[in-house]
Design a protein around this motif. Structure first.
Motif, mmCIF file in Angstrom:
data_model
loop_
_atom_site.group_PDB
_atom_site.id
_atom_site.type_symbol
_atom_site.label_atom_id
_atom_site.label_comp_id
_atom_site.label_asym_id
_atom_site.label_seq_id
_atom_site.Cartn_x
_atom_site.Cartn_y
_atom_site.Cartn_z
ATOM 1 N N LEU A 110 0.827 -1.206 0.000
ATOM 2 C CA LEU A 110 0.000 0.000 0.000
ATOM 3 C C LEU A 110 0.867 1.263 0.000
ATOM 4 O O LEU A 110 0.569 2.223 -0.706
ATOM 5 C CB LEU A 110 -0.938 -0.013 1.202
ATOM 6 N N ILE A 111 1.946 1.248 0.775
ATOM 7 C CA ILE A 111 2.860 2.398 0.795
ATOM 8 C C ILE A 111 3.549 2.540 -0.556
ATOM 9 O O ILE A 111 3.686 3.654 -1.085
ATOM 10 C CB ILE A 111 3.884 2.259 1.941
ATOM 11 N N ARG B 130 2.433 1.693 -3.432
ATOM 12 C CA ARG B 130 1.451 2.213 -4.379
ATOM 13 C C ARG B 130 1.341 3.730 -4.250
ATOM 14 O O ARG B 130 1.211 4.440 -5.244
ATOM 15 C CB ARG B 130 0.098 1.547 -4.129
ATOM 16 N N ALA B 131 1.418 4.235 -3.020
ATOM 17 C CA ALA B 131 1.340 5.672 -2.794
ATOM 18 C C ALA B 131 2.619 6.386 -3.226
ATOM 19 O O ALA B 131 2.568 7.526 -3.691
ATOM 20 C CB ALA B 131 1.059 5.951 -1.321
ATOM 21 N N ILE B 132 3.766 5.713 -3.090
ATOM 22 C CA ILE B 132 5.053 6.318 -3.425
ATOM 23 C C ILE B 132 5.299 6.332 -4.927
ATOM 24 O O ILE B 132 5.781 7.312 -5.478
ATOM 25 C CB ILE B 132 6.210 5.568 -2.721
ATOM 26 N N LYS B 133 4.969 5.235 -5.593
ATOM 27 C CA LYS B 133 5.292 5.082 -7.015
ATOM 28 C C LYS B 133 4.487 6.068 -7.848
ATOM 29 O O LYS B 133 3.270 6.092 -7.776
ATOM 30 C CB LYS B 133 4.995 3.666 -7.480
ATOM 31 N N ASN C 133 -0.016 6.476 -13.037
ATOM 32 C CA ASN C 133 -1.327 5.862 -12.882
ATOM 33 C C ASN C 133 -1.233 4.385 -13.237
ATOM 34 O O ASN C 133 -0.922 4.031 -14.359
ATOM 35 C CB ASN C 133 -2.335 6.566 -13.790
ATOM 36 N N TRP D 40 -6.085 -2.978 -6.356
ATOM 37 C CA TRP D 40 -5.451 -2.997 -5.044
ATOM 38 C C TRP D 40 -4.989 -4.385 -4.650
ATOM 39 O O TRP D 40 -3.965 -4.535 -3.987
ATOM 40 C CB TRP D 40 -6.410 -2.450 -3.990
ATOM 41 N N THR E 67 -1.724 -5.010 -6.266
ATOM 42 C CA THR E 67 -0.727 -4.180 -5.589
ATOM 43 C C THR E 67 -0.295 -4.814 -4.271
ATOM 44 O O THR E 67 0.892 -4.864 -3.948
ATOM 45 C CB THR E 67 -1.298 -2.766 -5.321
#
Length: 83
Positions: free
Chosen positions: A16-17, A19-22, A25, A30, A33
């Protein structure tokens, strides 16, 4: 067994982290991911401990798990665009 379960749980959070960092789009969901995060966590944990970079339970292992998850997300994105 508990170490593996802990690594999987850390991988879930690391995915999850990651996904937020990369940047960019990603069309993947999820679940994919999270699975890639778990895979990155397992690889980074095994690799980092095998190389003696850190021991189980150290914060560096979590950072390695996030980095491994980001790497797998980038590779997956690159490979899926080629199809």
């Amino acid at each position: 067994m508990m170490n593996l379960l802990g690594t999987i749980l850390i991988g879930l959070v690391a995915g999850l982290i990651a996904r937020a960092i990369k940047p960019g789009n990603d069309p993947m969901g999820w679940i994919m991911t999270i699975l890639l995060g778990i895979g990155g966590s397992l690889l980074a944990t095994w690799g980092g401990q095998a190389l003696g970079l850190y021991q189980a339970g150290q914060a560096a292992g979590f950072i390695g798990a996030v980095v491994g998850a980001v790497i797998l997300l980038v590779l997956w994105g690159a490979l899926s665009k080629k199809r």
